[in-house]
Design a protein around this motif. Structure first.
Motif, PDB file in Angstrom:
ATOM      1  N   LEU A 291      46.789  73.112  71.251  1.00  0.00           N
ATOM      2  CA  LEU A 291      46.345  74.227  72.081  1.00  0.00           C
ATOM      3  C   LEU A 291      46.891  74.140  73.500  1.00  0.00           C
ATOM      4  CD1 LEU A 291      44.391  76.698  71.843  1.00  0.00           C
ATOM      5  CD2 LEU A 291      42.633  75.236  72.847  1.00  0.00           C
ATOM      6  N   LEU A 292      46.752  72.967  74.130  1.00  0.00           N
ATOM      7  CA  LEU A 292      47.172  72.796  75.523  1.00  0.00           C
ATOM      8  C   LEU A 292      48.696  72.787  75.649  1.00  0.00           C
ATOM      9  CD1 LEU A 292      46.451  72.259  78.482  1.00  0.00           C
ATOM     10  CD2 LEU A 292      46.305  69.819  77.929  1.00  0.00           C
ATOM     11  N   LYS A 293      49.352  72.055  74.765  1.00  0.00           N
ATOM     12  CA  LYS A 293      50.820  71.983  74.824  1.00  0.00           C
ATOM     13  C   LYS A 293      51.446  73.352  74.615  1.00  0.00           C
ATOM     14  CE  LYS A 293      54.827  69.606  72.870  1.00  0.00           C
ATOM     15  NZ  LYS A 293      55.308  68.648  71.846  1.00  0.00           N
TER      16      LYS A 293
ATOM     17  N   THR B   4      41.716  70.469  72.220  1.00  0.00           N
ATOM     18  CA  THR B   4      41.660  71.143  70.923  1.00  0.00           C
ATOM     19  C   THR B   4      40.326  70.896  70.230  1.00  0.00           C
ATOM     20  OG1 THR B   4      44.070  70.975  70.707  1.00  0.00           O
ATOM     21  CG2 THR B   4      42.810  71.362  68.686  1.00  0.00           C
ATOM     22  N   VAL B   5      39.839  69.658  70.270  1.00  0.00           N
ATOM     23  CA  VAL B   5      38.546  69.332  69.648  1.00  0.00           C
ATOM     24  C   VAL B   5      37.403  70.055  70.364  1.00  0.00           C
ATOM     25  CG1 VAL B   5      36.869  67.476  69.263  1.00  0.00           C
ATOM     26  CG2 VAL B   5      39.266  67.144  68.638  1.00  0.00           C
ATOM     27  N   LEU B   6      37.437  70.110  71.689  1.00  0.00           N
ATOM     28  CA  LEU B   6      36.401  70.829  72.437  1.00  0.00           C
ATOM     29  C   LEU B   6      36.362  72.300  72.031  1.00  0.00           C
ATOM     30  CD1 LEU B   6      36.861  69.323  76.034  1.00  0.00           C
ATOM     31  CD2 LEU B   6      34.975  68.895  74.445  1.00  0.00           C
ATOM     32  N   GLU B   7      37.515  72.912  71.899  1.00  0.00           N
ATOM     33  CA  GLU B   7      37.577  74.318  71.501  1.00  0.00           C
ATOM     34  C   GLU B   7      37.041  74.504  70.079  1.00  0.00           C
ATOM     35  OE1 GLU B   7      38.572  78.492  71.914  1.00  0.00           O
ATOM     36  OE2 GLU B   7      38.029  76.861  73.267  1.00  0.00           O
ATOM     37  N   GLN B   8      37.441  73.623  69.167  1.00  0.00           N
ATOM     38  CA  GLN B   8      36.978  73.731  67.787  1.00  0.00           C
ATOM     39  C   GLN B   8      35.466  73.515  67.679  1.00  0.00           C
ATOM     40  OE1 GLN B   8      39.472  70.799  65.921  1.00  0.00           O
ATOM     41  NE2 GLN B   8      41.155  72.242  65.550  1.00  0.00           N
ATOM     42  N   THR B   9      34.919  72.656  68.528  1.00  0.00           N
ATOM     43  CA  THR B   9      33.497  72.321  68.455  1.00  0.00           C
ATOM     44  C   THR B   9      32.615  73.373  69.112  1.00  0.00           C
ATOM     45  OG1 THR B   9      34.117  69.966  68.584  1.00  0.00           O
ATOM     46  CG2 THR B   9      31.795  70.495  68.912  1.00  0.00           C
ATOM     47  N   PHE B  10      33.047  73.922  70.246  1.00  0.00           N
ATOM     48  CA  PHE B  10      32.138  74.744  71.052  1.00  0.00           C
ATOM     49  C   PHE B  10      32.561  76.202  71.227  1.00  0.00           C
ATOM     50  CE2 PHE B  10      31.639  70.369  72.916  1.00  0.00           C
ATOM     51  CZ  PHE B  10      30.365  70.135  72.414  1.00  0.00           C
ATOM     52  N   ALA B  11      33.729  76.604  70.749  1.00  0.00           N
ATOM     53  CA  ALA B  11      34.241  77.954  71.039  1.00  0.00           C
ATOM     54  C   ALA B  11      33.282  79.047  70.579  1.00  0.00           C
ATOM     55  CB  ALA B  11      35.607  78.153  70.395  1.00  0.00           C
TER      56      ALA B  11
ATOM     57  N   ILE C  30      39.362  72.579  84.155  1.00  0.00           N
ATOM     58  CA  ILE C  30      40.762  72.993  84.363  1.00  0.00           C
ATOM     59  C   ILE C  30      41.519  73.157  83.037  1.00  0.00           C
ATOM     60  CG2 ILE C  30      42.958  72.462  85.496  1.00  0.00           C
ATOM     61  CD1 ILE C  30      40.888  72.889  87.567  1.00  0.00           C
ATOM     62  N   LEU C  31      41.704  72.061  82.307  1.00  0.00           N
ATOM     63  CA  LEU C  31      42.604  72.077  81.152  1.00  0.00           C
ATOM     64  C   LEU C  31      42.092  72.918  79.988  1.00  0.00           C
ATOM     65  CD1 LEU C  31      43.790  68.340  81.161  1.00  0.00           C
ATOM     66  CD2 LEU C  31      44.985  70.351  82.041  1.00  0.00           C
ATOM     67  N   TRP C  32      40.830  72.723  79.628  1.00  0.00           N
ATOM     68  CA  TRP C  32      40.268  73.500  78.516  1.00  0.00           C
ATOM     69  C   TRP C  32      40.224  75.002  78.839  1.00  0.00           C
ATOM     70  CZ3 TRP C  32      34.449  73.026  76.736  1.00  0.00           C
ATOM     71  CH2 TRP C  32      34.257  73.780  75.581  1.00  0.00           C
ATOM     72  N   PRO C  33      39.701  75.426  80.012  1.00  0.00           N
ATOM     73  CA  PRO C  33      39.731  76.855  80.331  1.00  0.00           C
ATOM     74  C   PRO C  33      41.146  77.449  80.361  1.00  0.00           C
ATOM     75  CG  PRO C  33      38.169  75.738  81.752  1.00  0.00           C
ATOM     76  CD  PRO C  33      38.917  74.661  81.005  1.00  0.00           C
TER      77      PRO C  33
ATOM     78  N   ALA D 250      42.424  77.855  76.766  1.00  0.00           N
ATOM     79  CA  ALA D 250      41.654  78.814  75.969  1.00  0.00           C
ATOM     80  C   ALA D 250      41.509  80.171  76.667  1.00  0.00           C
ATOM     81  CB  ALA D 250      40.273  78.227  75.669  1.00  0.00           C
ATOM     82  N   SER D 251      42.249  80.371  77.766  1.00  0.00           N
ATOM     83  CA  SER D 251      42.243  81.638  78.516  1.00  0.00           C
ATOM     84  C   SER D 251      40.852  82.031  79.004  1.00  0.00           C
ATOM     85  CB  SER D 251      42.841  82.772  77.655  1.00  0.00           C
ATOM     86  OG  SER D 251      44.179  82.493  77.347  1.00  0.00           O
ATOM     87  N   ARG D 252      40.150  81.061  79.583  1.00  0.00           N
ATOM     88  CA  ARG D 252      38.860  81.345  80.220  1.00  0.00           C
ATOM     89  C   ARG D 252      39.005  81.139  81.724  1.00  0.00           C
ATOM     90  NH1 ARG D 252      37.102  78.070  75.801  1.00  0.00           N
ATOM     91  NH2 ARG D 252      36.370  79.419  74.122  1.00  0.00           N
TER      92      ARG D 252
END
Length: 457
Positions: free
Chosen positions: A4-6, A160-167, A191-194, A197-199
């Motif tokens: 996701l991030l890459k 990627t795991v954070l997005e899969q777990t909490f999206a 920073i990185l997760w938002p 994931a375009s938040r």
């Protein structure tokens, strides 16, 4: 597992993606790409490879982070920018990327919002591009800052795991935080997760309950990134009243959250916060919503947990670690099954004060270097509230100063000495000056006698 991030970092944001905001300003993908483009251009022509990155504003920090990673640079993220901390790390970096000059004699590029730059696209990368990496420094058990290397692969795995777990709980949420992006928790969650994931995220730090209430009223869907110390104080600041406007999701990390605080947040916001357990070295290991005092933790999906049979220390296998090695963590756990576990306390002398990781050994070493001090011992006091206590055997010169100036003056002098390396919130709050350090015939500290020194004020 998707990258996701890459993927986001390789392509950049869409022109209309909202990157960040505050009460008077927004940054769109077009402006963000332009800023990253021009900074990347400067970085790729620079021979310096190791850059210290520090900036109060999260949007400018993100510009520096993305530009440097795309330029293949190594980024050094200090725990804080205290002069003593930077002095200890000065041999670790060649140049500074920050909102203010921090070190004399080092190349410096200022991070500031440039609105007059010509619009430019996201930097175009060659197919075999090597992304940069991050080095975070944390308190090691030896008392010296410990370097923790994070590659893009490791960070990507966690995002990627954070997005899969909490999206599923975060539909079109904006992200605000009461914690700094200079540490791994804020870096990932704010920073990185938002970004990936375009938040959109708030570029400022939320410091007051009134600011939090302002943004919860402004945004119908909001994700709050906070810490146990801040969440513990929040219910009282909100009058323990149920709020009309509430965040969709609240995260807490950096230390243990009390059951009382978790229940207070539920009383005000209608749901329990999600606690995330982990460290700079490990990233997130597990999470829970603390419904009761014995609510267990659930490991994130890719984690493999075991225990050391000698002392029940956690043995961890994780894709967030280099080479998938087994890492021994200095946390004692009870393993309920392969996914569920309970935390049973620390096995070393690393503690958390106001969610800031602190090596007692390191602070004692600095205390012992003061001419007033013969030797010292620090301990974490739990009552009447959690705070640091210092037991100091003064030198002959220190005892002379104590007799002349009094205890308050000695307290303040030693605190000023500690401020060269440590933040004020982490300093000892209670001080004791026995004639000699309580020890047995073998020269071992008498821990119980040391604790008893704090029984009466």
């Amino acid at each position: 597992m998707t990258e996701l991030l890459k993927s986001w970092l390789s392509q950049g944001p869409s022109g209309q993606q909202l990157i960040s905001f505050n009460h008077h300003d927004i940054v769109t993908g077009g402006l963000f790409a332009t800023q990253v483009h021009h900074l990347h251009k400067r970085l790729v022509t620079s021979s310096e490879q190791r850059w210290l990155l520090a900036c109060d504003s999260s949007d400018q920090f993100a510009v520096g982070l993305c530009a440097a990673l795309l330029a293949g640079k190594q980024l050094i993220l200090p725990a804080n920018t205290q002069p003593g901390t930077l002095s200890e790390l000065t041999h670790e970096f060649d140049a500074v990327l920050a909102d203010q000059p921090l070190c004399e004699g080092k190349q410096y590029i200022a991070l500031k919002k440039e609105l007059s730059q010509p619009l430019a696209p996201w930097p175009k990368l060659p197919p075999d591009c090597d992304f940069g990496e991050l080095i975070l420094f944390t308190s090691g058990s030896s008392g010296y800052p410990k370097a923790v290397r994070k590659t893009l692969r490791q960070l990507d795995a966690e995002v990627t795991v954070l997005e899969q777990t909490f999206a599923k709980h975060l539909p079109h949420c904006s992200v605000i935080a009461t914690v700094s992006h200079q540490h791994i928790y804020g870096l990932l969650f704010k920073i990185l997760w938002p970004l990936a994931a375009s938040r959109p995220f708030l570029s400022d730090l939320v410091e007051y309950p009134e600011t939090l209430s302002y943004y919860t009223a402004l945004f119908p869907k909001l994700c709050l990134i906070s810490s146990p110390a801040q969440l513990s104080r929040l219910p009282e600041a909100l009058g323990f009243e149920r709020q009309i406007h509430t965040p969709s999701l609240i995260f807490s990390s950096g230390g243990p959250l009390s059951l009382e605080a978790a229940q207070g947040i539920r009383q005000c916001y209608g749901s329990f916060p999600i606690e995330v357990y982990g460290s700079t070295e490990t990233g997130g290991i597990g999470y829970r919503r603390q419904h009761s005092a014995d609510t267990p933790w659930r490991a994130f999906a890719p984690m493999v947990l075991n225990i050391d049979p000698e002392d029940n220390a956690l043995l961890l296998q994780s894709p967030y670690l280099e080479d998938n090695q087994v890492l021994r963590c200095e946390d004692k756990i009870t393993l309920l099954d392969k996914e569920l576990f309970r935390l049973e306390g620390r096995l070393d002398r690393i503690v958390k004060i106001e969610e800031k990781r602190l090596s007692l050994t390191q602070m004692e070493g600095l205390l012992n270097s003061h001419p007033w001090v013969q030797q010292s011992h620090l301990l974490l006091l739990e009552a009447p509230r959690q705070q640091l206590g210092a037991v100091v055997e003064l030198s002959a010169y220190g005892k002379q100063q104590l007799a002349i100036e009094g205890k308050l003056s000695i307290n303040n002098g030693l605190k000023a000495h500690l401020l060269s390396q440590f933040e004020r919130v982490t300093l000892p709050r209670r001080w004791r000056y026995p004639d000699t350090m309580p020890m047995n015939a073998q020269g071992k500290l008498l821990k119980q006698e040391i604790v008893q020194l704090f029984d009466h004020d």
